[in-house]
Design an enzyme around this catalytic site. Structure first.
Site, PDB file in Angstrom:
ATOM      1  N   HIS A 207       0.921  -0.976   0.016  1.00  0.00           N
ATOM      2  CA  HIS A 207       0.034   0.007   0.082  1.00  0.00           C
ATOM      3  C   HIS A 207       0.889   1.250   0.050  1.00  0.00           C
ATOM      4  O   HIS A 207       2.031   1.331   0.547  1.00  0.00           O
ATOM      5  CB  HIS A 207      -0.828  -0.033   1.199  1.00  0.00           C
TER       6      HIS A 207
ATOM      7  N   ASP B 165       2.246   1.689   3.298  1.00  0.00           N
ATOM      8  CA  ASP B 165       2.926   0.520   3.860  1.00  0.00           C
ATOM      9  C   ASP B 165       4.518   0.976   3.320  1.00  0.00           C
ATOM     10  O   ASP B 165       5.610   1.033   4.116  1.00  0.00           O
ATOM     11  CB  ASP B 165       2.967  -0.644   2.944  1.00  0.00           C
TER      12      ASP B 165
ATOM     13  N   GLU C 181      -9.205  -4.267  -8.784  1.00  0.00           N
ATOM     14  CA  GLU C 181      -9.131  -5.437  -7.946  1.00  0.00           C
ATOM     15  C   GLU C 181     -10.834  -5.308  -7.570  1.00  0.00           C
ATOM     16  O   GLU C 181     -11.300  -5.017  -6.708  1.00  0.00           O
ATOM     17  CB  GLU C 181      -8.274  -5.445  -6.723  1.00  0.00           C
TER      18      GLU C 181
ATOM     19  N   GLU D 126      -8.962 -11.779  -7.423  1.00  0.00           N
ATOM     20  CA  GLU D 126      -8.716 -12.386  -6.049  1.00  0.00           C
ATOM     21  C   GLU D 126      -9.969 -13.459  -6.090  1.00  0.00           C
ATOM     22  O   GLU D 126     -10.873 -13.200  -6.127  1.00  0.00           O
ATOM     23  CB  GLU D 126      -8.917 -11.297  -4.844  1.00  0.00           C
TER      24      GLU D 126
ATOM     25  N   HIS E 194     -12.704 -12.944  -3.723  1.00  0.00           N
ATOM     26  CA  HIS E 194     -13.585 -11.959  -4.169  1.00  0.00           C
ATOM     27  C   HIS E 194     -14.723 -12.436  -5.316  1.00  0.00           C
ATOM     28  O   HIS E 194     -15.860 -12.249  -5.298  1.00  0.00           O
ATOM     29  CB  HIS E 194     -13.094 -10.683  -4.898  1.00  0.00           C
TER      30      HIS E 194
ATOM     31  N   ASP F  69     -15.258 -11.575   4.055  1.00  0.00           N
ATOM     32  CA  ASP F  69     -14.100 -12.052   3.222  1.00  0.00           C
ATOM     33  C   ASP F  69     -13.121 -12.848   4.023  1.00  0.00           C
ATOM     34  O   ASP F  69     -12.471 -12.281   4.998  1.00  0.00           O
ATOM     35  CB  ASP F  69     -13.522 -10.917   2.562  1.00  0.00           C
TER      36      ASP F  69
ATOM     37  N   ASP G 153     -10.017 -14.849   3.053  1.00  0.00           N
ATOM     38  CA  ASP G 153      -8.653 -14.880   2.778  1.00  0.00           C
ATOM     39  C   ASP G 153      -8.031 -16.086   3.476  1.00  0.00           C
ATOM     40  O   ASP G 153      -6.919 -16.253   4.192  1.00  0.00           O
ATOM     41  CB  ASP G 153      -7.995 -13.577   3.293  1.00  0.00           C
TER      42      ASP G 153
ATOM     43  N   ASP H 269      -3.011 -13.338  -1.250  1.00  0.00           N
ATOM     44  CA  ASP H 269      -3.762 -12.378  -0.329  1.00  0.00           C
ATOM     45  C   ASP H 269      -4.389 -13.089   0.937  1.00  0.00           C
ATOM     46  O   ASP H 269      -5.723 -13.423   0.965  1.00  0.00           O
ATOM     47  CB  ASP H 269      -4.511 -11.527  -0.812  1.00  0.00           C
TER      48      ASP H 269
END
Ligand code: GLO
Ligand code: MG
Length: 346
Positions: A51, A54, A176, A212, A215, A250, A252, A285
């Site tokens: 990000h 980040d 995304e 993803e 998703h 979600d 992950d 992810d």
């Protein structure tokens, strides 16, 4: 049919998460960026997703010159570690300026904030040497239909994408999609939406997507079909492999954890389309399960990669000839069992 090549792997610092959920605090202590980078190296991954904040913490409070300095220092740190930055993503879902959406906020000041921050993220991508800006459009959607004008929101998204494309002639936008969470309804819920909106921008060639797995499953789609669709357009520029058990928040989960066959078909689709041959990375992810102890903090990443590589072998050793005969005979029961036996090792 099968394209043999090696894959390169990637994850983001947020994938070494601390276990917080909406009902309770963290279960593992916070760690520094440097610690996370060390773990990435230790696991033998090739690249890191970032990000914007980040890469440059507290980005909103910093001047452009300071951002440039910190991003360049980070590039050096990554290159010393033998790691590349795979992408940069503007984190447009934390700030008080994005409470009611970012590019599609009803407040023009907030929309301006979102675009300015995205342009800064593009600058960071440049400093770090990547041409991919990932746009997970977390807050572009509605909690209630009447709160926004859907048609206008499409125009606002295109306007924002156009400003990014104009800001830097080399940047590629990888949208995304995700159908829900945090929003009730997202404006760009599927790969079809992402690739369709690309056509409305000033340079559709530079607007592609990132799939993803979770998703796609939340959109009640098969991620393998999403991969085939995106790759038919030459527009799958990155990938967040993970897993998801049904229609809920979600999750992950580690790749293959909920449905090995769906994971197998994603790997097959990647193999058939030659994903990775143009330098695309396989990113996971994934998050540790909340009860995970510190001692086992990296396992979800290592396991995801191991599962991926075993499924690559499974895809490469699948008896396509026999499958074709069964398909010609419309013997789908036998085809079904051929797949199951192959996955079960018989
Ligand atoms: C959340 C998304 C998120 C993004 C990341 C990169 O559901 O998957 O993890 O991938 O923030 O923009
Ligand atoms: Mg993701």
């Amino acid at each position: 049919m099968v394209n043999r090549h090696n894959y390169q792997f990637c994850f983001g610092p947020w994938n070494l998460s601390e276990g917080q959920d909406p009902y309770g605090p963290t279960t593992r202590p916070p760690q520094t960026f440097d610690w996370k980078l060390d773990q990435l190296k230790k696991l033998g991954f090739d690249a890191i997703m970032l990000h914007d904040d980040d890469a440059v913490p507290d980005i909103d409070g910093k001047a452009d010159a300071q951002i440039r300095k910190e991003a360049r220092e980070l590039r050096k740190k990554l290159s010393d570690a033998g790691v590349i930055a795979e992408m940069v993503a503007p984190r447009l879902w934390f700030s008080p300026m994005t409470i009611d959406g970012a590019y599609t906020s009803n407040d023009p000041q907030c929309r301006k904030y979102a675009i300015d921050r995205s342009l800064r993220s593009i600058d960071i991508a440049n400093y770090l040497g990547t041409d991919i800006l990932v746009l997970w459009l977390a807050r572009e959607g509605t909690y209630l239909r009447e709160s926004k004008n859907g048609r206008r929101s499409v125009d606002l998204l295109v306007e924002a994408f156009d400003k990014m494309l104009a800001h830097d002639k080399g940047i590629r936008l990888a949208i995304e999609p995700k159908p829900n969470e945090p929003m009730d309804q997202a404006y760009l819920p599927t790969i079809g939406h992402a690739l369709a909106i690309a056509q409305l921008t000033r340079d559709q060639k530079r607007v592609g997507c990132l799939i993803e797995s979770a998703h796609a499953i939340l959109a009640v789609l098969d991620p393998a079909d999403e991969i085939d669709f995106a790759m038919a357009f030459g527009k799958l520029w990155s990938l967040h492999l993970n897993d998801q058990n049904g229609l809920k928040f979600d999750q992950d989960k580690p790749f293959g954890s909920a449905n090995l066959r769906v994971a197998f078909n994603q790997v097959r689709a990647l193999e058939h389309n030659g994903y990775g041959k143009k330098g695309e990375y396989v990113c996971f992810d994934v998050h540790p399960f909340r009860p995970t102890k510190i001692d086992h903090w990296l396992a979800h990443l290592d396991n995801s990669r191991k599962t991926f590589l075993r499924l690559v072998e499974k895809a490469r050793t699948f008896d396509d000839k026999q499958a074709q005969q069964l398909i010609a005979d419309r013997n789908y029961s036998a085809l079904d069992q051929l797949v199951l036996n192959h996955l079960m090792g018989k």
